[in-house]
Motif scaffolding. Structure first.
Motif, mmCIF file in Angstrom:
data_model
loop_
_atom_site.group_PDB
_atom_site.id
_atom_site.type_symbol
_atom_site.label_atom_id
_atom_site.label_comp_id
_atom_site.label_asym_id
_atom_site.label_seq_id
_atom_site.Cartn_x
_atom_site.Cartn_y
_atom_site.Cartn_z
ATOM 1 N N THR A 278 33.150 -65.027 5.611
ATOM 2 C CA THR A 278 33.987 -66.207 5.361
ATOM 3 C C THR A 278 33.157 -67.476 5.453
ATOM 4 O O THR A 278 33.255 -68.363 4.597
ATOM 5 C CB THR A 278 35.154 -66.259 6.365
ATOM 6 O OG1 THR A 278 35.896 -65.036 6.305
ATOM 7 C CG2 THR A 278 36.089 -67.415 6.041
ATOM 8 N N GLU A 279 32.319 -67.557 6.482
ATOM 9 C CA GLU A 279 31.460 -68.738 6.633
ATOM 10 C C GLU A 279 30.433 -68.813 5.505
ATOM 11 O O GLU A 279 30.139 -69.900 4.997
ATOM 12 C CB GLU A 279 30.765 -68.702 7.986
ATOM 13 C CG GLU A 279 29.950 -69.946 8.294
ATOM 14 C CD GLU A 279 30.799 -71.202 8.491
ATOM 15 O OE1 GLU A 279 30.215 -72.302 8.547
ATOM 16 O OE2 GLU A 279 32.050 -71.097 8.584
ATOM 17 N N PHE A 280 29.905 -67.673 5.099
ATOM 18 C CA PHE A 280 28.956 -67.635 3.979
ATOM 19 C C PHE A 280 29.614 -68.134 2.693
ATOM 20 O O PHE A 280 29.055 -68.960 1.969
ATOM 21 C CB PHE A 280 28.439 -66.206 3.798
ATOM 22 C CG PHE A 280 27.673 -65.984 2.515
ATOM 23 C CD1 PHE A 280 26.552 -66.741 2.217
ATOM 24 C CD2 PHE A 280 28.085 -65.001 1.621
ATOM 25 C CE1 PHE A 280 25.841 -66.524 1.024
ATOM 26 C CE2 PHE A 280 27.386 -64.778 0.447
ATOM 27 C CZ PHE A 280 26.267 -65.550 0.151
ATOM 28 N N THR A 281 30.816 -67.636 2.419
ATOM 29 C CA THR A 281 31.542 -68.067 1.219
ATOM 30 C C THR A 281 31.781 -69.570 1.254
ATOM 31 O O THR A 281 31.583 -70.270 0.252
ATOM 32 C CB THR A 281 32.880 -67.309 1.124
ATOM 33 O OG1 THR A 281 32.618 -65.912 1.050
ATOM 34 C CG2 THR A 281 33.663 -67.745 -0.099
ATOM 35 N N ALA A 282 32.187 -70.083 2.412
ATOM 36 C CA ALA A 282 32.447 -71.512 2.552
ATOM 37 C C ALA A 282 31.163 -72.322 2.374
ATOM 38 O O ALA A 282 31.134 -73.304 1.618
ATOM 39 C CB ALA A 282 33.081 -71.805 3.909
#
Length: 375
Positions: A278-282
């Motif tokens: 999720t943090e990577f996508t963001a």
């Protein structure tokens, strides 16, 4: 976006994106200064069709035969969606000028191999014309690729028309299976490109470890903690550093890519991996906003990712000086935007007007996109 009284007004847009969750369809009215969605209908894929469409993203046996049958199956879902839209609004088919049917992308390799490359969207627009007795516009991306473009993204010009604001820079982030960013500059210039993975990796990991098709509101990811070395390894993906124009898809961000990233974290807590994804996508999106839309006042988010509360929180936390909001706050719910864009693209084709922005896709010039299959 304005239309003359003599211009075609009612169009249907159908979008089945890289998230592979089903079809979003809209019936849109273009009679005013801004398009108006009269109805939206979401039709999920049957599990067998979803699995086959996903499998066809990678080389496998008997692909031509299987792809043709999968395209027929997809079009039957398209036709059901069209009938639902007409029924919901009591609109006769004869009142709709055309259907814009994007198809299902299973390969996207612009410029690769022979200098031209290709993009493949499974579709059977001839069958859709037969099933609906309506004109169908399809195969939007291939003309842009033939003109040395990326064939994607095609939605920034539509974003400009519905979300652009005078004298201020606005970002529009569409998070489907892949995330793409439109930068609507204060001076009227438009930039657009694919940032990286959207929901594709998140959904895959969630399905594999929980059995759920997606992480509802990001709740599972929120229960984990970010694995910082894994995050930094994923952020080192060379695609993320490339300048636009650029586009990507499941050709790059697929389960094998994720397994390679996890080679040193094979025993990691699955919820922690979800939090990291999720943090990577963001951050893949945030870093592009910082690079290309540093003066943006707002980041308007659409697509399924706008419904992931954790992802929206992370976007806002990583962009403290930018207001991050759902497209619903600007008049169009997140799951309607891309389908409405393909209704607009179909209208451009019918009117004999270009549908691409060469500055966005890298094409040699403006082109009329798609082919028309008459009822």
């Amino acid at each position: 976006m304005s239309a003359s009284a003599a211009s075609p007004q009612l169009f249907i847009g159908l979008m089945s994106g890289t998230s592979l969750d089903g079809v979003d369809g809209v019936l849109a009215d273009f009679s005013g200064a801004q398009p108006r969605v009269l109805a939206h209908h979401a039709m999920p894929f049957a599990p067998a069709l979803k699995q086959e469409l996903l499998a066809l993203n990678t080389p496998s046996d008997n692909e031509l035969h299987r792809a043709a049958l999968a395209a027929n199956g997809l079009v039957r879902v398209y036709a059901q969606t069209v009938q639902a839209l007409l029924s919901d609004t009591q609109t006769p088919a004869r009142d709709v000028c055309a259907i814009g049917a994007h198809g299902q992308t299973v390969r996207h390799q612009p410029g690769a191999f022979d200098g031209t490359g290709y993009t493949v969207q499974l579709n059977n627009p001839a069958l859709l014309a037969e099933l609906t007795d309506m004109d169908v516009v399809a195969d939007f991306r291939s003309r842009d690729v033939a003109a040395s473009g990326q064939g994607a993204p095609l939605v920034p010009v539509f974003h400009q028309g519905i979300f652009g604001q005078p004298n201020q820079t606005v970002g529009v982030l569409n998070i489907g299976g892949i995330a793409n960013l439109s930068v609507l500059h204060a001076n009227g210039d438009v930039l657009g490109f694919d940032c990286g993975p959207g929901n594709a990796l998140l959904d895959h990991w969630c399905q594999q470890h929980t059995g759920d098709a997606f992480d509802n509101n990001g709740a599972w990811g929120a229960s984990g903690s970010v694995i910082e070395p894994l995050l930094q390894a994923m952020l080192a993906e060379p695609y993320l550093q490339q300048p636009p124009p650029k586009s990507t898809g499941r050709d790059l961000f697929h389960p094998t890519w994720l397994a390679h990233q996890l080679r040193d974290d094979v025993n990691a807590n699955p919820a922690d991996v979800q939090a990291t994804l999720t943090e990577f996508t963001a951050l893949a999106c945030v870093n592009d906003v910082r690079r290309h839309a540093a003066d943006a006042s707002e980041l308007i988010v659409c697509g399924g990712g706008a419904l992931n509360g954790l992802l929206m929180q992370r976007l806002q936390a990583d962009l403290p000086n930018v207001r991050v909001l759902s497209s619903a706050e600007r008049g169009m719910p997140p799951l309607q935007v891309e389908a409405a864009a393909f209704a607009w693209l179909a209208r451009q084709t019918v009117l004999g007007l270009p549908g691409n922005l060469p500055k966005v896709t890298g094409a040699q010039g403006a082109r009329i996109l798609g082919g028309i299959f008459k009822a």
